[in-house]
Design an enzyme around this catalytic site. Sequence first.
Site, PDB file in Angstrom:
ATOM      1  N   VAL A   2       0.843  -1.194   0.000  1.00 49.53           N
ATOM      2  CA  VAL A   2       0.000   0.000   0.000  1.00 49.53           C
ATOM      3  C   VAL A   2       0.880   1.246   0.000  1.00 49.53           C
ATOM      4  O   VAL A   2       1.871   1.318   0.729  1.00 49.53           O
ATOM      5  CB  VAL A   2      -0.902   0.020   1.259  1.00 49.53           C
ATOM      6  CG1 VAL A   2      -1.783   1.256   1.281  1.00 49.53           C
ATOM      7  CG2 VAL A   2      -1.742  -1.233   1.329  1.00 49.53           C
ATOM      8  N   CYS A   3       0.491   2.233  -0.819  1.00 48.01           N
ATOM      9  CA  CYS A   3       1.138   3.541  -0.803  1.00 48.01           C
ATOM     10  C   CYS A   3       0.039   4.591  -0.634  1.00 48.01           C
ATOM     11  O   CYS A   3      -0.971   4.316  -0.005  1.00 48.01           O
ATOM     12  CB  CYS A   3       1.958   3.757  -2.082  1.00 48.01           C
ATOM     13  SG  CYS A   3       0.967   3.775  -3.594  1.00 48.01           S
ATOM     14  N   TYR A   4       0.233   5.781  -1.173  1.00 46.69           N
ATOM     15  CA  TYR A   4      -0.776   6.833  -1.043  1.00 46.69           C
ATOM     16  C   TYR A   4      -1.981   6.586  -1.947  1.00 46.69           C
ATOM     17  O   TYR A   4      -3.122   6.613  -1.506  1.00 46.69           O
ATOM     18  CB  TYR A   4      -0.174   8.201  -1.392  1.00 46.69           C
ATOM     19  CG  TYR A   4       0.839   8.687  -0.400  1.00 46.69           C
ATOM     20  CD1 TYR A   4       0.450   9.354   0.755  1.00 46.69           C
ATOM     21  CD2 TYR A   4       2.197   8.469  -0.615  1.00 46.69           C
ATOM     22  CE1 TYR A   4       1.388   9.793   1.671  1.00 46.69           C
ATOM     23  CE2 TYR A   4       3.143   8.910   0.296  1.00 46.69           C
ATOM     24  CZ  TYR A   4       2.733   9.570   1.435  1.00 46.69           C
ATOM     25  OH  TYR A   4       3.662   9.998   2.339  1.00 46.69           O
TER      26      TYR A   4
END
EC number: 2.8.1.1
Length: 109
Positions: free
Chosen positions: A63-65
């Site tokens: 997961v990132c932004y």
Amino acid sequence: MSEFKRIPPEQALALRAQGAVVVDIRDPQAYAAGHIAGARHLDNHSVADFIRNADLDAPTLVVCYHGNSSQSAAAYLVGQGFSDVYSVDGGFELWRSTYPDETAQGTPE
């Protein structure tokens, strides 16, 4: 699996419920302000230990932004021998708006 898969938050939630490992590659301040409950913060300093101690066959959600940077990180993990890697489309921002009760706050472990 020879490459990672992109999945929506709904599928990520189901995999997480089945015990998938969740790694968050955002900066430490963003992680501390909010992250997927149970996610481990992963950065350039912690990735070697993570890989060394990981079950390479365990489902791993990245997961990132917004779901862009996570694709590069997912590809990197596949290159390191992980066999079941997923990039979460929409990243934490979409997760937070979709599943606000499935988030946590605090600094990395």
